[in-house]
Write an enzyme that holds these catalytic residues in place. Structure first.
Site, PDB file in Angstrom:
ATOM      1  N   GLY A 109     154.228  69.921  -0.031  1.00 28.90           N
ATOM      2  CA  GLY A 109     153.807  70.255  -1.381  1.00 28.90           C
ATOM      3  C   GLY A 109     154.636  71.360  -2.002  1.00 28.90           C
ATOM      4  O   GLY A 109     155.676  71.759  -1.483  1.00 28.90           O
TER       5      GLY A 109
ATOM      6  N   CYS B 179     151.443  73.079  -8.072  1.00 32.81           N
ATOM      7  CA  CYS B 179     151.922  71.824  -7.498  1.00 32.81           C
ATOM      8  C   CYS B 179     153.006  71.167  -8.355  1.00 32.81           C
ATOM      9  O   CYS B 179     153.203  69.953  -8.294  1.00 32.81           O
ATOM     10  CB  CYS B 179     150.769  70.863  -7.250  1.00 32.81           C
TER      11      CYS B 179
END
Length: 246
Positions: free
Chosen positions: A93, A202
């Site tokens: 991520g 993100c």
């Protein structure tokens, strides 16, 4: 396979993992846990699980305000680098915020015993979050190209291009070593949402971030913990209180 890193696949379609043969230890640490201390404990426990010397573990914590950079993090997504400590993380991520009022669930499960299917495992984690939110009458959803779990916001104006507004309520990022997972999920209960402003969460711009309390739900951390445990057991099997539970 030694290491595997992944964030949230957007097209996971395999079935959930099967329960393991022994209960999963369940541990809740009160107060704030330092991030480096958490990583050290996770890595040690994952090694012990891989060697057959410890039970699988779900560990619930809160962290002081900090940002973590996953393996796909981009420098330009850290917009306020001096705001909070930044930790380089080996999970999959991009940039993520952790802080008080957010429940972080670190998941150390042995996929050697649960089927070596990474996609099915991540889908099961997604389902765990969605099932937990459903206990509070919230519909959590997955979106292709946008990691995490999202809440539709028809009560808010759409984006400038007309796209309906959706806010992120939970993040998922894991790592596997010798087919044992660590890192895991985070769900926003009542964090300071302004703290997310130092990053592009993100790597996703445009949409916002929300929490259970921000959505008008009088949910405590204890309420969420109980729902997490019920939903976890329904998908992954029985749990037992860890001896070291604070």
């Amino acid at each position: 396979m030694d290491d595997h890193q992944t964030a949230l696949p957007q097209d996971a379609t395999a079935s959930a993992t099967a329960p393991g043969p022994a209960p999963v230890a369940w541990d809740i640490t009160e107060g704030l846990t330092g991030y480096e201390d958490a990583v050290a404990r996770m890595e040690q426990r994952a090694a012990e699980i891989a060697e057959g010397r410890a039970l699988e573990l779900v560990w619930l914590v809160e962290h002081p305000p900090l940002y973590t950079a996953g393996t796909s993090a981009r420098d330009e997504d850290l917009t306020q680098p001096d705001r909070f400590p930044v930790h380089i993380s080996k999970r999959g991520g991009q940039y993520t915020y952790h802080g008080p009022g957010q429940r972080v669930a670190y998941v150390m499960l042995d996929l050697n015993r649960r089927g070596r299917d990474i996609r099915a495992f991540v889908e099961a984690l997604e389902g765990w979050v969605i099932d937990t939110l459903a206990e509070f009458n919230l519909r959590g959803e997955i979106r292709q190209g946008r990691v995490g779990v999202w809440i539709a916001r028809p009560d808010l104006p759409p984006l400038p291009d007309g796209t309906p507004r959706e806010d992120k309520i939970a993040a998922i990022g894991i790592r596997l070593r010798k087919w044992v997972s660590f890192h895991g999920i985070s769900i926003n209960v009542e964090p300071d949402l302004d703290h997310f402003g130092g990053i592009v969460p993100c790597g996703i711009s445009g949409h916002g971030v929300t929490s259970l309390v921000d959505l008008g739900l009088p949910v405590t951390m204890g309420d969420l913990d109980a729902a997490l445990r019920r939903s976890f057991e329904a998908r992954f099997g029985a749990t037992k209180d860890a001896p070291e539970t604070a």
